[in-house]
Design a protein around this motif. Sequence first.
Motif, mmCIF file in Angstrom:
data_model
loop_
_atom_site.group_PDB
_atom_site.id
_atom_site.type_symbol
_atom_site.label_atom_id
_atom_site.label_comp_id
_atom_site.label_asym_id
_atom_site.label_seq_id
_atom_site.Cartn_x
_atom_site.Cartn_y
_atom_site.Cartn_z
ATOM 1 N N LEU A 72 0.876 -1.167 0.000
ATOM 2 C CA LEU A 72 0.000 0.000 0.000
ATOM 3 C C LEU A 72 0.913 1.217 0.000
ATOM 4 C CD1 LEU A 72 -2.951 1.152 0.349
ATOM 5 C CD2 LEU A 72 -2.432 1.275 2.798
ATOM 6 N N VAL A 73 0.703 2.148 -0.943
ATOM 7 C CA VAL A 73 1.597 3.302 -1.066
ATOM 8 C C VAL A 73 0.790 4.590 -1.200
ATOM 9 C CG1 VAL A 73 3.630 2.155 -1.997
ATOM 10 C CG2 VAL A 73 1.760 2.767 -3.534
ATOM 11 N N CYS A 74 1.391 5.697 -0.757
ATOM 12 C CA CYS A 74 0.750 6.999 -0.900
ATOM 13 C C CYS A 74 1.770 8.018 -1.394
ATOM 14 C CB CYS A 74 0.130 7.455 0.420
ATOM 15 S SG CYS A 74 1.292 7.615 1.777
ATOM 16 N N ARG A 75 1.270 9.113 -1.953
ATOM 17 C CA ARG A 75 2.122 10.153 -2.515
ATOM 18 C C ARG A 75 1.599 11.515 -2.118
ATOM 19 N NH1 ARG A 75 0.356 10.833 -7.586
ATOM 20 N NH2 ARG A 75 -0.410 12.880 -6.992
ATOM 21 N N CYS A 76 2.527 12.449 -1.860
ATOM 22 C CA CYS A 76 2.173 13.837 -1.559
ATOM 23 C C CYS A 76 3.069 14.746 -2.402
ATOM 24 C CB CYS A 76 2.365 14.134 -0.076
ATOM 25 S SG CYS A 76 2.084 15.879 0.360
ATOM 26 N N ASP A 77 2.467 15.600 -3.222
ATOM 27 C CA ASP A 77 3.226 16.526 -4.055
ATOM 28 C C ASP A 77 3.554 17.780 -3.262
ATOM 29 O OD1 ASP A 77 2.784 14.664 -5.983
ATOM 30 O OD2 ASP A 77 1.413 15.886 -7.185
ATOM 31 N N MET A 78 4.861 18.081 -3.153
ATOM 32 C CA MET A 78 5.314 19.299 -2.513
ATOM 33 C C MET A 78 5.719 20.309 -3.592
ATOM 34 S SD MET A 78 4.894 18.235 0.559
ATOM 35 C CE MET A 78 5.720 19.433 1.606
ATOM 36 N N LYS A 79 6.157 21.480 -3.171
ATOM 37 C CA LYS A 79 6.489 22.525 -4.131
ATOM 38 C C LYS A 79 7.671 22.136 -5.011
ATOM 39 C CE LYS A 79 7.422 27.482 -4.487
ATOM 40 N NZ LYS A 79 7.600 28.765 -3.736
ATOM 41 N N LYS A 80 8.701 21.508 -4.440
ATOM 42 C CA LYS A 80 9.919 21.211 -5.191
ATOM 43 C C LYS A 80 10.237 19.722 -5.287
ATOM 44 C CE LYS A 80 12.194 25.628 -4.335
ATOM 45 N NZ LYS A 80 13.439 26.305 -3.842
ATOM 46 N N CYS A 81 9.381 18.887 -4.751
ATOM 47 C CA CYS A 81 9.624 17.444 -4.800
ATOM 48 C C CYS A 81 8.319 16.706 -4.549
ATOM 49 C CB CYS A 81 10.672 17.030 -3.775
ATOM 50 S SG CYS A 81 10.125 17.214 -2.049
ATOM 51 N N ARG A 82 8.384 15.392 -4.649
ATOM 52 C CA ARG A 82 7.230 14.552 -4.327
ATOM 53 C C ARG A 82 7.677 13.525 -3.301
ATOM 54 N NH1 ARG A 82 3.966 12.345 -8.975
ATOM 55 N NH2 ARG A 82 5.526 10.703 -8.827
ATOM 56 N N LEU A 83 6.872 13.356 -2.252
ATOM 57 C CA LEU A 83 7.191 12.426 -1.174
ATOM 58 C C LEU A 83 6.356 11.159 -1.329
ATOM 59 C CD1 LEU A 83 7.236 14.936 1.827
ATOM 60 C CD2 LEU A 83 9.146 14.240 0.355
ATOM 61 N N HIS A 84 6.983 10.014 -1.081
ATOM 62 C CA HIS A 84 6.320 8.724 -1.207
ATOM 63 C C HIS A 84 6.555 7.908 0.062
ATOM 64 C CE1 HIS A 84 6.135 9.529 -5.581
ATOM 65 N NE2 HIS A 84 7.348 10.005 -5.400
ATOM 66 N N SER A 85 5.542 7.173 0.476
ATOM 67 C CA SER A 85 5.692 6.279 1.622
ATOM 68 C C SER A 85 4.725 5.116 1.451
ATOM 69 C CB SER A 85 5.438 7.004 2.942
ATOM 70 O OG SER A 85 4.096 7.478 2.999
ATOM 71 N N GLY A 86 5.002 4.047 2.164
ATOM 72 C CA GLY A 86 4.113 2.903 2.064
ATOM 73 C C GLY A 86 4.579 1.752 2.922
ATOM 74 N N VAL A 87 3.811 0.674 2.866
ATOM 75 C CA VAL A 87 4.168 -0.558 3.566
ATOM 76 C C VAL A 87 4.163 -1.695 2.554
ATOM 77 C CG1 VAL A 87 3.358 0.130 5.849
ATOM 78 C CG2 VAL A 87 1.745 -0.866 4.229
ATOM 79 N N LEU A 88 5.116 -2.588 2.725
ATOM 80 C CA LEU A 88 5.272 -3.750 1.853
ATOM 81 C C LEU A 88 5.297 -4.996 2.714
ATOM 82 C CD1 LEU A 88 6.135 -5.093 -0.938
ATOM 83 C CD2 LEU A 88 8.486 -4.737 -0.147
ATOM 84 N N TYR A 89 4.605 -6.034 2.283
ATOM 85 C CA TYR A 89 4.669 -7.298 3.015
ATOM 86 C C TYR A 89 5.102 -8.403 2.070
ATOM 87 C CZ TYR A 89 3.731 -11.398 5.762
ATOM 88 O OH TYR A 89 3.889 -12.585 6.433
ATOM 89 N N ASN A 90 6.252 -9.021 2.354
ATOM 90 C CA ASN A 90 6.656 -10.261 1.688
ATOM 91 C C ASN A 90 6.970 -11.290 2.763
ATOM 92 O OD1 ASN A 90 9.148 -9.031 2.451
ATOM 93 N ND2 ASN A 90 9.504 -8.339 0.349
ATOM 94 N N ASP A 91 8.212 -11.375 3.196
ATOM 95 C CA ASP A 91 8.509 -12.271 4.319
ATOM 96 C C ASP A 91 8.259 -11.603 5.661
ATOM 97 O OD1 ASP A 91 10.600 -10.479 3.876
ATOM 98 O OD2 ASP A 91 12.060 -11.804 4.825
#
Length: 209
Positions: free
Chosen positions: A119-138
């Motif tokens: 599950l991932v999310c994105r936030c657009d800032m003035k000079k960059c874009r921030l991304h965060s999320g969680v990943l499940y494998n092992d």
Amino acid sequence: MHLRGIFAGLMLAASITAFAGPTGLVSMPIADILGHREFLYENSASGNERNVDKSTHWAHALQCGFFDIAEFGYDNDYLGHTVLSAKIALYSSPGNGKYAVSAGLQNIGLIDGQPDKYLVCRCDMKKCRLHSGVLYNDRNRLMLGVDAPVFKISTLMIDYISGPHNYTWLGVSTPTPIKGLAISLCAGIPSVHADGFQNSIRFDYSFKL
């Protein structure tokens, strides 16, 4: 981002040796979804420090978007190993789409094995874009990333996925004079030095049918 806005066609998936799945930064998927009938085709070569692994690993991948809400794709290492991926948009803020959330599966084996869920999310800032999320494998893993324009036409990518023997990846993607074609140079910095520094070069071609 992909094929939309000032970063069109630049944020593509990394090679299958480091990451197999949907469109993303270098190693992590992001919330962006390819537009309807948009395609991304990639060829890549990657390697490690020669004292760790002298081999060069080749791979190619194709991602395609459907109805502006989903994308599907495959990654293949030219040795007969193929995995699939799927991603769906869950939310995009009205207007300029400053915020977005997506969920998906990657590393879907054709015969057996459990796919990675994220599950991932994105936030657009003035000079960059921030991304965060969680990943499940092992295990459950935290994903963090950022992308920003550099040198007027290029895009800087940085991402990190937590867990044992993790890597922090840095990359720069630059368009070429050929419409739709971009070249990305990436480097992976290990949390455990003995794992070796990794590198990759990707040739990414975007088009629409």
